[in-house]
Design a protein around this motif. Structure first.
Motif, PDB file in Angstrom:
ATOM      1  N   GLU A   1       0.849  -1.188   0.000  1.00  0.00           N
ATOM      2  CA  GLU A   1       0.000   0.000   0.000  1.00  0.00           C
ATOM      3  C   GLU A   1       0.885   1.239   0.000  1.00  0.00           C
ATOM      4  O   GLU A   1       1.901   1.292   0.700  1.00  0.00           O
ATOM      5  CB  GLU A   1      -0.920   0.013   1.222  1.00  0.00           C
ATOM      6  CG  GLU A   1      -1.893   1.189   1.225  1.00  0.00           C
ATOM      7  CD  GLU A   1      -2.928   1.087   2.337  1.00  0.00           C
ATOM      8  OE1 GLU A   1      -3.244   2.130   2.947  1.00  0.00           O
ATOM      9  OE2 GLU A   1      -3.424  -0.040   2.589  1.00  0.00           O
ATOM     10  N   GLY A   2       0.493   2.217  -0.810  1.00  0.00           N
ATOM     11  CA  GLY A   2       1.271   3.441  -0.856  1.00  0.00           C
ATOM     12  C   GLY A   2       0.588   4.495  -1.707  1.00  0.00           C
ATOM     13  O   GLY A   2      -0.478   4.269  -2.287  1.00  0.00           O
ATOM     14  N   VAL A   3       1.227   5.658  -1.778  1.00  0.00           N
ATOM     15  CA  VAL A   3       0.683   6.791  -2.535  1.00  0.00           C
ATOM     16  C   VAL A   3       1.401   6.877  -3.878  1.00  0.00           C
ATOM     17  O   VAL A   3       2.638   6.887  -3.935  1.00  0.00           O
ATOM     18  CB  VAL A   3       0.864   8.110  -1.756  1.00  0.00           C
ATOM     19  CG1 VAL A   3       0.344   9.295  -2.575  1.00  0.00           C
ATOM     20  CG2 VAL A   3       0.147   8.039  -0.416  1.00  0.00           C
ATOM     21  N   LEU A   4       0.620   6.937  -4.954  1.00  0.00           N
ATOM     22  CA  LEU A   4       1.208   7.024  -6.291  1.00  0.00           C
ATOM     23  C   LEU A   4       1.921   8.367  -6.457  1.00  0.00           C
ATOM     24  O   LEU A   4       1.306   9.427  -6.352  1.00  0.00           O
ATOM     25  CB  LEU A   4       0.120   6.870  -7.355  1.00  0.00           C
ATOM     26  CG  LEU A   4       0.599   6.964  -8.810  1.00  0.00           C
ATOM     27  CD1 LEU A   4       1.581   5.853  -9.119  1.00  0.00           C
ATOM     28  CD2 LEU A   4      -0.590   6.899  -9.760  1.00  0.00           C
ATOM     29  N   GLU A   5       3.219   8.299  -6.713  1.00  0.00           N
ATOM     30  CA  GLU A   5       4.022   9.509  -6.883  1.00  0.00           C
ATOM     31  C   GLU A   5       4.086   9.943  -8.345  1.00  0.00           C
ATOM     32  O   GLU A   5       3.964  11.113  -8.668  1.00  0.00           O
ATOM     33  CB  GLU A   5       5.454   9.262  -6.373  1.00  0.00           C
ATOM     34  CG  GLU A   5       5.566   9.092  -4.883  1.00  0.00           C
ATOM     35  CD  GLU A   5       5.569  10.438  -4.175  1.00  0.00           C
ATOM     36  OE1 GLU A   5       5.861  11.465  -4.820  1.00  0.00           O
ATOM     37  OE2 GLU A   5       5.262  10.476  -2.969  1.00  0.00           O
ATOM     38  N   ARG A   6       4.305   8.975  -9.241  1.00  0.00           N
ATOM     39  CA  ARG A   6       4.539   9.341 -10.637  1.00  0.00           C
ATOM     40  C   ARG A   6       4.160   8.202 -11.575  1.00  0.00           C
ATOM     41  O   ARG A   6       4.383   7.030 -11.268  1.00  0.00           O
ATOM     42  CB  ARG A   6       6.014   9.697 -10.841  1.00  0.00           C
ATOM     43  CG  ARG A   6       6.327  10.227 -12.245  1.00  0.00           C
ATOM     44  CD  ARG A   6       7.758  10.727 -12.359  1.00  0.00           C
ATOM     45  NE  ARG A   6       8.751   9.650 -12.408  1.00  0.00           N
ATOM     46  CZ  ARG A   6       9.608   9.381 -11.454  1.00  0.00           C
ATOM     47  NH1 ARG A   6       9.596  10.081 -10.337  1.00  0.00           N
ATOM     48  NH2 ARG A   6      10.476   8.390 -11.584  1.00  0.00           N
ATOM     49  N   VAL A   7       3.557   8.566 -12.721  1.00  0.00           N
ATOM     50  CA  VAL A   7       3.330   7.609 -13.805  1.00  0.00           C
ATOM     51  C   VAL A   7       4.529   7.712 -14.733  1.00  0.00           C
ATOM     52  O   VAL A   7       4.712   8.716 -15.426  1.00  0.00           O
ATOM     53  CB  VAL A   7       2.031   7.923 -14.573  1.00  0.00           C
ATOM     54  CG1 VAL A   7       1.841   6.917 -15.710  1.00  0.00           C
ATOM     55  CG2 VAL A   7       0.833   7.915 -13.636  1.00  0.00           C
TER      56      VAL A   7
END
Length: 764
Positions: free
Chosen positions: A20-26
């Motif tokens: 689980e985590g926060v999407l930083e970059r595509v």
């Protein structure tokens, strides 16, 4: 080293990990299959974790709960390969701020996200959902913004439920917003009842995706519904390739191979679709007649037509149409028949030879004999085709027709398929020209043209330019609106590529032999000074283009043998050489035209390279792996009647709102605002395919041409690309590829019967 979370059972004898985590970059997304590379910030990890898998549609700031397994890449190191995921509410203050500031909730950008989190902390999302009146107490958030935030939050919640349902059945979250916009709160019910509707109704969702959903819902692989949907898909794909119909044996062969369904099931599906009115089946068109032995004659599509099913049973070699295309093709023939048989509106008598002399004296020119013949025909013919290449005087001729007939009180309207072509027609004639959609008063609300046979155009003569771009459906709607007492003059270059849409209307009108045709083939002295014009005609005659000896020239060939060398040459030409040497603006004047979308020299890669070169920074919005930034050149990829923009329209991004997740594009002085869900209808347009350039002109055209493009190297493709340039053409590539192109003809013949349907028309 990234922290691993607890392991969970995979159900296959092994175990998966949860992350689980926060999407930083595509970092990257393959738009063909949805696979991507992402960077996710995970609690306890010093650096973001590299995550790979199908996560299309996720946005930076989202908190993702993922299931998958860890892998180690020799090149990229440790990665988390996702097998399933869900987007969850963030639980930390920082996560909430990032989530709201990402633009997922319209009306809340980074500034207001910080203010909200400062005011409510970890309760922020609960306040938005359960006590939105409290938001008004935050500085800068008035009543209207509160209403917008609440509305957007509710919409997001409903979209999430749709997304969850679709994800359960293998659909990417990228399409959840589109599905929700199309069906609203009925989305789950509609998709459950008929998943194949998605392929028909939602731009970007094809049959493959809809079929995958249907399979996950338990629809049998040999079900009649799947067979019918598959047949419609094959016919739709054929229309995208330019065909108006497919022969029945070829249709069944393609559908059978694609679906893996038995022939008898497909046969029954064809009959079912015909009975329902979705398709039309013909034994023969009106004028094919019978063969010498008395049997039904097989379709005669000419020497250059596609070869299909010569050994198939006679009763299977019949055309099968999507119903609208059958109506359009037969409708064109019947409408032309009605026009030719109806008397012309009364007008003042015209002494044609004196009128021609009057125009020549007024303009200080001498018309070629073919131009004079065209004017004679224009005075007396109900329907006329004028065709010719660059420098042969089409514009002068159209001006002559307009000036002579206007003098006699004839009401004249001018139209072209695209806005750019209409604008150019206005500039060259001094007479207002409009797009065909505007001429016919298209209504986005009713999704129909308001001008038709019941409410025809108020004109005596309609002149249509760039007719090579006219597809079957648009030609039918246009002819329906022409009054029976009126005239139509079709102007175009039949040697260019045919229309992007299905059909080959201009070619069929000419080949029918029943519509008067004037071919302009004299290159005028002034035009002969241009190597662009000279080489266009050389290419059209199967000859290698010449460079000439004068400097500066308007036509150059830069020989490069490898795709990598071609790419580097194009980068230098666009960024420095052409602007410095000739003063061309990198954005406004230079257009790269390529034969294909894929490959190192395809449109996708060239756009990525040129964007990084010319516009690498600035505000932008992601759509899959692409980011569209302020200042980018963009193209509309499909007709969007709500926004009044059409397939092939070119514009420039003038502003981006990260807070509203909207993007504004300027189309020749008209600004169109796109919401996030519609951004995938845009592509970068530093480079476009040659097909998409039809009807447009650019000061300078750069054309990569390499054997890498082998499947697309054809004479009319190269000819069309060269004739898009007003001031300069630069070919970059190998002489071998140019040679293949100028020698190759007849490779893109289309299944169309308009020419045969016209063969029983009366002599004009």
């Amino acid at each position: 080293m990234a922290m691993r979370q607890d392991t969970v059972s995979s159900g296959t004898g092994g175990s998966d990990s949860a992350l689980e985590g926060v999407l930083e970059r595509v970092t990257f997304v393959n738009e063909e299959n949805g696979w991507g590379v992402f960077r996710v910030a995970v609690a306890g990890a010093k650096e973001p974790v590299t995550v790979v898998g199908n996560l299309i549609g996720v946005q930076p700031g989202e908190t993702l709960r993922m299931t998958g397994h860890w892998t180690v890449s020799r090149q990229y190191g440790e990665q988390f390969d996702v097998s399933a995921y869900e987007s969850v509410r963030p639980s930390t203050v920082a996560g909430i701020e990032r989530y709201l500031g990402s633009g997922l909730v319209r009306g809340v950008g980074r500034v207001f996200a910080k203010r909200l989190v400062d005011a409510f902390g970890e309760e922020t999302l609960d306040v938005i959902e359960n006590a939105p009146h409290r938001l008004a107490g935050v500085e800068g958030i008035g009543k209207k913004r509160v209403e917008r935030i609440v509305r957007a939050w509710q919409e997001q919640r409903e979209i999430r439920s749709v997304m969850l349902f679709l994800q359960t059945h293998g659909v990417s979250p990228a399409f959840a917003v589109k599905v929700f916009k199309r069906y609203g709160s009925d989305a789950v019910r509609v998709v459950s009842d008929d998943p194949y509707r998605l392929a028909r109704d939602i731009y970007g969702i094809g049959f493959k995706t809809a079929d995958r959903i249907a399979q996950s819902m338990g629809v049998p692989t040999d079900s009649p519904r799947r067979a019918e949907a598959g047949l419609l898909y094959v016919l739709s794909e054929a229309s995208d390739e330019g065909h108006v119909f497919l022969p029945k044996d070829l249709l069944l062969e393609k559908a059978g191979g694609y679906l893996g369904i038995r022939r008898e099931i497909l046969d029954a599906a064809v009959l079912s679709l015909a009975a329902a009115g979705d398709i039309s089946i013909e034994g023969r068109p009106d004028c094919t007649g019978l063969s010498e032995d008395g049997r039904q004659r097989v379709l005669d599509l000419g020497e250059k037509a596609p070869v299909y099913g010569d050994k198939a049973p006679l009763n299977e070699r019949v055309p099968v149409y999507l119903r609208p295309l059958h109506i359009a093709e037969t409708g064109i023939a019947s409408r032309l028949r009605a026009l030719l048989r109806s008397p012309m509106a009364e007008r003042k008598p015209i002494q044609v030879e004196k009128a021609i002399e009057w125009f020549e004296a007024r303009q200080g020119i001498e018309l070629a004999e073919a131009q004079k013949e065209a004017i004679r025909r224009a005075v007396s013919s109900k329907v006329l085709v004028i065709t010719g290449g660059p420098g042969t005087g089409k514009t002068t001729l159209v001006n002559g027709i307009i000036r002579i007939l206007e003098k006699k009180g004839v009401r004249i309207r001018l139209a072209a398929p695209t806005g750019r072509a209409a604008k150019r027609m206005t500039e060259t004639t001094g007479h207002e020209a409009v797009t065909i959609h505007r001429l016919l008063e298209f209504s986005p609300k009713a999704m129909k043209f308001e001008r038709n046979q019941e409410r025809p155009l108020e004109t005596d003569l309609l002149i249509v330019d760039e007719t090579s771009m006219l597809d079957t459906a648009l030609a039918y709607n246009l002819l329906k609106a022409v009054p029976l007492s009126g005239q139509v003059i079709f102007v175009g270059d039949v040697d260019q590529l045919p229309s992007v849409g299905p059909g080959a209307v201009l070619s069929d009108l000419i080949s029918s032999g029943v519509i008067p045709v004037v071919r302009l083939n004299t290159i005028f002295r002034q035009a002969k000074k241009s190597l662009i014009v000279v080489n266009a005609h050389r290419i059209n005659e199967g000859e290698f283009p010449a460079e000439g000896e004068k400097t500066p020239r308007d036509f150059y060939f830069i020989s490069k043998e490898t795709p990598e060398e071609c790419l580097e040459a194009i980068r230098k030409l666009v960024r420095t050489r052409l602007p410095r040497a000739f003063g061309f603006d990198q954005f406004r004047d230079i257009q790269v035209l390529t034969p294909m979308r894929r490959g190192l020299l395809g449109g996708q890669n060239l756009n990525a390279e040129l964007q990084a070169l010319l516009n690498p920074d600035g505000r932008g919005l992601f759509s899959g792996s692409r980011i569209l930034r302020e200042g980018d050149k963009v193209m509309q990829l499909c007709n969007n009647y709500d926004l009044d923009v059409f397939n092939g329209d070119l514009g420039r991004v003038v502003s981006v709102s990260e807070q509203e997740r909207t993007l504004a594009v300027d189309y020749d002085g008209r600004t169109v605002v796109y919401e996030a869900a519609d951004i995938d209808e845009l592509s970068l347009a530093y480079a476009t395919t040659i097909h998409k350039s039809q009807g447009s002109e650019y000061p300078c055209v750069v054309i990569p041409i390499h054997t890498q493009h082998f499947m697309m190297l054809q004479r009319n493709l190269l000819y069309t690309a060269v004739t898009r340039a007003r001031k300069m053409v630069v070919l970059v590539g190998s002489k071998k590829a140019v040679g293949i192109a100028v020698r190759t003809t007849g490779q893109n013949a289309r299944f169309t019967l308009l020419g045969q349907r016209l063969c029983d028309l009366p002599d004009a």
